[in-house]
Design a protein around this motif. Structure first.
Motif, short mmCIF file in Angstrom:
data_model
loop_
_atom_site.label_atom_id
_atom_site.label_comp_id
_atom_site.label_asym_id
_atom_site.label_seq_id
_atom_site.Cartn_x
_atom_site.Cartn_y
_atom_site.Cartn_z
N ASP A 292 2.30 7.54 0.62
CA ASP A 292 1.47 6.41 1.01
C ASP A 292 2.16 5.07 0.76
O ASP A 292 1.56 4.13 0.23
N GLY A 293 3.40 4.97 1.20
CA GLY A 293 4.18 3.76 0.98
C GLY A 293 3.56 2.51 1.57
O GLY A 293 3.62 1.43 0.99
N ASP A 294 2.91 2.64 2.74
CA ASP A 294 2.27 1.47 3.36
C ASP A 294 1.12 0.96 2.51
O ASP A 294 0.96 -0.25 2.33
N ARG A 295 0.33 1.88 1.98
CA ARG A 295 -0.79 1.46 1.13
C ARG A 295 -0.29 0.85 -0.16
O ARG A 295 -0.84 -0.14 -0.65
N SER B 65 2.50 -0.78 -0.59
CA SER B 65 2.99 -2.13 -0.25
C SER B 65 1.84 -3.11 -0.10
O SER B 65 1.93 -4.26 -0.55
N ARG B 66 0.76 -2.66 0.54
CA ARG B 66 -0.41 -3.53 0.72
C ARG B 66 -1.00 -3.92 -0.63
O ARG B 66 -1.32 -5.08 -0.88
#
Length: 114
Positions: free
Chosen positions: A73-76, A78-79
């Motif tokens: 869940d790299g995008d989460r 980062s967010r």
């Protein structure tokens, strides 16, 4: 035992402390909450050591689940890193560990008491 890890928000240190005082009393609870000043995997792993009344869980499996979350869940992540960066200086990033077996027991008790 199966576990789940998720980042659930950003809050002030005071609000997190107050919440911990309410929910962290039972060692048989279904969830544990982690607060970290850094939105990093290491920050959350270190936070597992600061749980006051640490449940009798397989903490190696918990850490493995946290690593799995970070990898998938790299995008989460980062967010949430950006959210923490934009928050007040006295804020923490909060993660939740859920123990499925204990949660199931809690729900069954609630349904049995209806």
């Amino acid at each position: 035992m199966k576990y789940n890890f998720d980042i659930i928000g950003v809050t002030t240190v005071w609000d997190f402390f107050r919440h911990q005082q309410q929910v962290e009393q039972s060692p048989d609870r279904g969830c544990a909450y982690l607060g970290s000043y850094k939105c990093t995997l290491d920050g959350f792993i270190e936070a597992t050591e600061t749980i006051e009344r640490r449940p009798d869980w397989d903490w190696d499996a918990v850490v493995a689940q946290m690593i799995n979350f970070w990898m998938q869940d790299g995008d989460r992540v980062s967010r949430w890193q950006q959210e923490l960066k934009n928050a007040e200086e006295t804020s923490l990033i909060v993660g939740r560990i859920a123990n499925f077996a204990n949660l199931r027991n809690e729900f069954e008790q609630l349904l049995g008491e209806s």
